[in-house]
Design an enzyme around this catalytic site. Structure first.
Site, PDB file in Angstrom:
ATOM      1  N   LYS A 144       0.837  -1.543  -0.155  1.00 12.52           N
ATOM      2  CA  LYS A 144       0.311   0.005  -0.304  1.00 12.52           C
ATOM      3  C   LYS A 144       0.924   1.021  -0.300  1.00 12.52           C
ATOM      4  CE  LYS A 144      -3.351  -3.133   0.783  1.00 12.52           C
ATOM      5  NZ  LYS A 144      -4.387  -3.256  -0.343  1.00 12.52           N
TER       6      LYS A 144
HETATM    7  C1  PLP Z   1      -4.685  -4.993   0.829  1.00 12.35           C
HETATM    8  C2  PLP Z   1      -6.418  -4.714   0.232  1.00 12.35           C
HETATM    9  C3  PLP Z   1      -7.341  -4.834   1.294  1.00 12.35           C
HETATM   10  C4  PLP Z   1      -7.652  -5.747   2.605  1.00 12.35           C
HETATM   11  O1  PLP Z   1      -5.872  -5.039   2.854  1.00 12.35           O
HETATM   12  P1  PLP Z   1      -5.090  -6.166   3.912  1.00 12.35           P
HETATM   13  O2  PLP Z   1      -3.858  -5.170   4.955  1.00 12.35           O
HETATM   14  O3  PLP Z   1      -4.025  -7.339   2.952  1.00 12.35           O
HETATM   15  O4  PLP Z   1      -6.004  -7.188   5.263  1.00 12.35           O
HETATM   16  C5  PLP Z   1      -8.807  -3.944   0.886  1.00 12.35           C
HETATM   17  N1  PLP Z   1      -9.054  -4.029   0.000  1.00 12.35           N
HETATM   18  C6  PLP Z   1      -7.940  -3.504  -0.946  1.00 12.35           C
HETATM   19  C7  PLP Z   1      -9.088  -3.032  -2.064  1.00 12.35           C
HETATM   20  C8  PLP Z   1      -6.984  -3.572  -0.744  1.00 12.35           C
HETATM   21  O5  PLP Z   1      -5.914  -3.649  -2.094  1.00 12.35           O
END
Ligand code: PLP
Length: 416
Positions: free
Chosen positions: A194
């Site tokens: 992210k």
């Molecule tokens: C990464 C992601 C999540 C979940 O996040 P995690 O920290 O991996 O549990 C949820 N929605 C979207 C669109 C994502 O890209």
């Protein structure tokens, strides 16, 4: 201190002294738990401070730090009271967590089309509304804010709640408002792919006091905010333990303070890359819903036909988004097979799915057509799972940007 990761989001590429200092504060304090002795100056309150600074950044009253983006989504759904029989409209192009969090909450995901912005198509959302629809979950995919004006308008007209999935869009804004502050409640992720990261982690934000209280309780065994002690005998929700610890909170705090610098750097690099690529014949891009507000973590090429996109992918050593992994509903076999998190016999007697709801490969023709023609080039997120194993990163020089442009130019000469 310089880090040189080979994959991950921009936050992973800018880990430095700031993160080190925050984490050392915690190591030297002896407090690893998010709660501590308020009157002990050694207790550094990193998770609490993160919640304060993040809610200020987004422009809402409340934040609850949790242990992942998936936990953040589950917490949002619980806070809004979404459960058995409720339908939630979600795009067919998203990370699986958007959909799985709905299923684990025992509600029903209703898959909707994306448009050429690669985010939820408001026109299709409207078509998918039934008398069981309770909420819409727009996903700000690849850092591009959804058309929140149209989505909020639909929600208001039909009396629906809006949960923003901001996992891929920390710091982005739509028409001057940060994503996460537009719907009722929102979820962010801090995993390594992210915009900002803490290895893993998540944050829920909301402006609503009641949703905040429920979110806090769900993430910490039903306790009222900050476990003030006043709640004993008054806990009104059954929760889990999805808490963030102080080490993660400290790291995340340093990253939150960098988010606007990260986004400005990415926007500058993306703009150079995009301006140069736009001069190449037959190169087109996905629609960006807010040019000044997007995260600029990726640049998506959109070809006129699937054959050209496939040929491009092959020569660039990458794949079209349609074939690049499990962000596409067609590649989520457990959803298509109506599996759940329990051993209920599926699909016939499973309360998590409406008995009449069908999921099948290629049920979203518009989404399939767009993703078949789309190629991701990394700008700040380097992730083969998104099809962005090719491109630049946040630290790339002008020469490296130029090399990508030359590569694209050469490929285009060969395939058109
Ligand atoms: C990464 C992601 C999540 C979940 O996040 P995690 O920290 O991996 O549990 C949820 N929605 C979207 C669109 C994502 O890209």
């Amino acid at each position: 201190m310089t880090v040189k990761p080979t994959f991950g989001g921009p936050g992973s590429y800018v880990i430095g002294e700031e993160e080190k200092k925050e984490v050392m504060d915690v190591l030297e304090s002896g407090y690893l738990f998010r709660y501590g002795s308020e009157d002990d100056p050694n207790f550094k309150k990193k998770v609490f401070t993160l919640e304060q600074e993040f809610s200020q950044l987004i422009g809402v009253k409340h934040a609850v730090a949790v242990n992942s983006g998936t936990s953040a989504l589950l917490t949002c759904l619980a806070a809004l009271g979404i459960g058995p029989g409720d339908e939630v409209i979600v795009p067919g192009y998203t990370f699986i967590a958007s959909i799985s969090s709905i299923i684990v909450s025992r509600a029903i995901p209703i898959l909707a089309e994306i448009d050429e912005s690669l985010t939820l198509d408001p026109g299709d959302v409207e078509k998918k509304i039934t008398n069981k629809t309770k909420a819409i979950m727009p996903v700000h995919m690849l850092g591009n804010p959804c058309q929140m004006d149209a989505i909020m308008d639909i929600a208001q007209r039909h009396g629906l709640l809006v949960i923003e999935d901001c996992a891929q869009a920390a710091g982005a804004s739509f028409q001057g408002k940060r994503v996460g502050s537009i719907g009722e409640i929102a979820a962010f992720s801090l995993n390594v792919f992210k915009t900002i990261t803490a290895g893993d982690g998540g944050i829920v934000v909301t402006d609503n006091d009641d949703y905040y209280e429920r979110a806090f309780g769900f993430h910490d065994q039903g306790h009222k905010p900050m476990r003030a002690g006043v709640e004993v005998g008054k806990r009104s929700i059954v929760g889990l333990d999805l808490r963030m610890n102080e080490l993660t909170g400290a790291f995340a705090l340093a990253q939150v303070r960098k988010v606007d610098t990260i986004l400005n750097t990415l926007r500058e690099k993306k703009s150079k890359l995009k301006t140069a690529l736009a001069k190449i014949p037959n190169i087109n891009f996905r629609t960006i819903n807010d040019q000044n507000g997007e995260c600029a973590t990726l640049l998506t090429l959109l070809f006129k036909g699937k054959a050209t996109a496939d040929a491009f992918g092959e020569r660039a050593g990458t794949k079209t988004i349609a074939h690049s992994g499990w962000h596409v509903y067609n590649n989520m076999e457990q959803i298509l097979q109506k599996k759940t998190s329990t051993l209920y016999p599926c699909p016939y007697e499973c309360p998590a799915y409406g008995k009449d709801i069908q999921y099948y490969a290629h049920m979203l023709p518009q989404t399939d057509d767009i993703l078949d023609r789309a190629i991701n080039i990394s700008v700040g997120v380097v992730d083969k799972g998104l099809g962005s194993g090719f491109g630049i990163n946040i630290n790339s020089s002008d020469e490296e940007i130029h090399a990508v442009v030359e590569k694209v130019e050469k490929i285009m000469k060969n395939i058109t």
